[in-house]
Design a protein around this motif. Structure first.
Motif, PDB file in Angstrom:
ATOM      1  N   CYS A 188      21.942 -25.511   5.919  1.00 45.64           N
ATOM      2  CA  CYS A 188      22.182 -25.622   7.353  1.00 45.64           C
ATOM      3  C   CYS A 188      23.475 -26.378   7.629  1.00 45.64           C
ATOM      4  CB  CYS A 188      21.020 -26.345   8.042  1.00 45.64           C
ATOM      5  SG  CYS A 188      20.831 -28.070   7.555  1.00 45.64           S
ATOM      6  N   GLN A 245      17.984 -21.194  15.627  1.00 48.24           N
ATOM      7  CA  GLN A 245      18.063 -22.369  16.497  1.00 48.24           C
ATOM      8  C   GLN A 245      17.716 -23.655  15.755  1.00 48.24           C
ATOM      9  OE1 GLN A 245      19.097 -22.587  19.787  1.00 48.24           O
ATOM     10  NE2 GLN A 245      18.902 -24.786  19.533  1.00 48.24           N
ATOM     11  N   THR A 271      29.419 -23.396  17.731  1.00 48.71           N
ATOM     12  CA  THR A 271      28.026 -23.741  17.436  1.00 48.71           C
ATOM     13  C   THR A 271      27.076 -22.584  17.745  1.00 48.71           C
ATOM     14  OG1 THR A 271      27.880 -24.945  19.539  1.00 48.71           O
ATOM     15  CG2 THR A 271      28.296 -26.240  17.568  1.00 48.71           C
ATOM     16  N   GLN A 272      27.412 -21.764  18.729  1.00 41.54           N
ATOM     17  CA  GLN A 272      26.575 -20.588  18.988  1.00 41.54           C
ATOM     18  C   GLN A 272      26.593 -19.650  17.787  1.00 41.54           C
ATOM     19  OE1 GLN A 272      24.491 -19.858  21.801  1.00 41.54           O
ATOM     20  NE2 GLN A 272      23.751 -18.546  20.146  1.00 41.54           N
ATOM     21  N   ALA A 294      21.516 -25.258  14.688  1.00 38.64           N
ATOM     22  CA  ALA A 294      22.103 -26.145  15.695  1.00 38.64           C
ATOM     23  C   ALA A 294      22.460 -27.483  15.039  1.00 38.64           C
ATOM     24  CB  ALA A 294      21.143 -26.352  16.855  1.00 38.64           C
ATOM     25  N   ILE A 339      24.170 -20.980  15.250  1.00 33.30           N
ATOM     26  CA  ILE A 339      22.796 -20.710  15.689  1.00 33.30           C
ATOM     27  C   ILE A 339      22.457 -19.240  15.468  1.00 33.30           C
ATOM     28  CG2 ILE A 339      21.286 -20.591  17.723  1.00 33.30           C
ATOM     29  CD1 ILE A 339      22.804 -23.192  18.673  1.00 33.30           C
ATOM     30  N   ASN A 346      30.995 -24.687  22.255  1.00 34.78           N
ATOM     31  CA  ASN A 346      29.823 -23.819  22.139  1.00 34.78           C
ATOM     32  C   ASN A 346      30.132 -22.521  21.403  1.00 34.78           C
ATOM     33  OD1 ASN A 346      28.120 -25.604  23.432  1.00 34.78           O
ATOM     34  ND2 ASN A 346      28.235 -24.575  25.417  1.00 34.78           N
ATOM     35  N   SER A 351      24.383 -31.368  14.785  1.00 33.24           N
ATOM     36  CA  SER A 351      24.858 -32.406  15.692  1.00 33.24           C
ATOM     37  C   SER A 351      26.331 -32.083  15.933  1.00 33.24           C
ATOM     38  CB  SER A 351      24.665 -33.803  15.101  1.00 33.24           C
ATOM     39  OG  SER A 351      25.416 -33.954  13.932  1.00 33.24           O
ATOM     40  N   ARG A 352      26.901 -32.555  17.036  1.00 34.59           N
ATOM     41  CA  ARG A 352      28.245 -32.088  17.376  1.00 34.59           C
ATOM     42  C   ARG A 352      28.971 -33.061  18.273  1.00 34.59           C
ATOM     43  NH1 ARG A 352      28.963 -27.143  21.306  1.00 34.59           N
ATOM     44  NH2 ARG A 352      29.033 -28.824  22.801  1.00 34.59           N
TER      45      ARG A 352
END
Length: 154
Positions: free
Chosen positions: A90, A124, A115-116, A128, A119, A112, A130-131
């Motif tokens: 991950c 999910q 990160t999208q 996802a 995902i 986003n 931390s960011r």
């Protein structure tokens, strides 16, 4: 082809070649038994410079796409480092730097885009990370977005 690359293909995306280094550093560094840190990658997928600032020449929508493309470059570096994206358990942490004007406040919405993609590829729960989404006055080569990431390996 890895399962992750099959998911990329289903999204209409392909993994680019890893970007050329821009200085004296390593693109990816393993530490511990299961962690891989990836140095910052910009949005150019073919070596052609992409330049500008969010809030001036670059729209929020373009920035979202550039953050996605930066993440594609990050994933290309991961594949080059470990050989197969299916060896990634991950994403853990992503930092997205956004070159923007002082009155542009949508850095998280730009980030986003990257990160999208994570995902979409890992789901999910696992995908996802931390960011942090950080506004910068300038980035190397005047690029609008740069992304670095930390991954946990299987």
């Amino acid at each position: 082809m890895s399962k992750i690359e099959e998911k990329l293909q289903a999204l209409g995306l392909t993994l680019p070649q890893p970007p050329a280094k821009g200085g004296l550093y390593t693109p990816a560094k393993r530490f511990g038994e299961k962690l891989l840190y990836v140095s910052g990658c910009g949005p150019s997928l073919d070596g052609t410079p992409i330049v500008g600032k969010l809030g001036e020449e670059v729209t929020q929508e373009q920035g979202y796409d550039y953050a996605r493309d930066s993440m594609l470059n990050v994933l290309a570096v991961v594949k080059a480092a470990v050989g197969d994206l299916d060896l990634v358990k991950c994403p853990v942490k992503v930092t997205c730097f956004v070159a923007s004007t002082p009155d542009f406040y949508a850095q998280p919405q730009v980030a986003n885009g990257g990160t999208q993609l994570l995902i979409d590829l890992w789901g999910q729960e696992e995908g996802a990370p931390s960011r942090s989404a950080i506004g910068m006055s300038v980035l190397p080569g005047n690029m609008p977005v740069e992304t670095e990431a930390l991954f946990e390996l299987k």
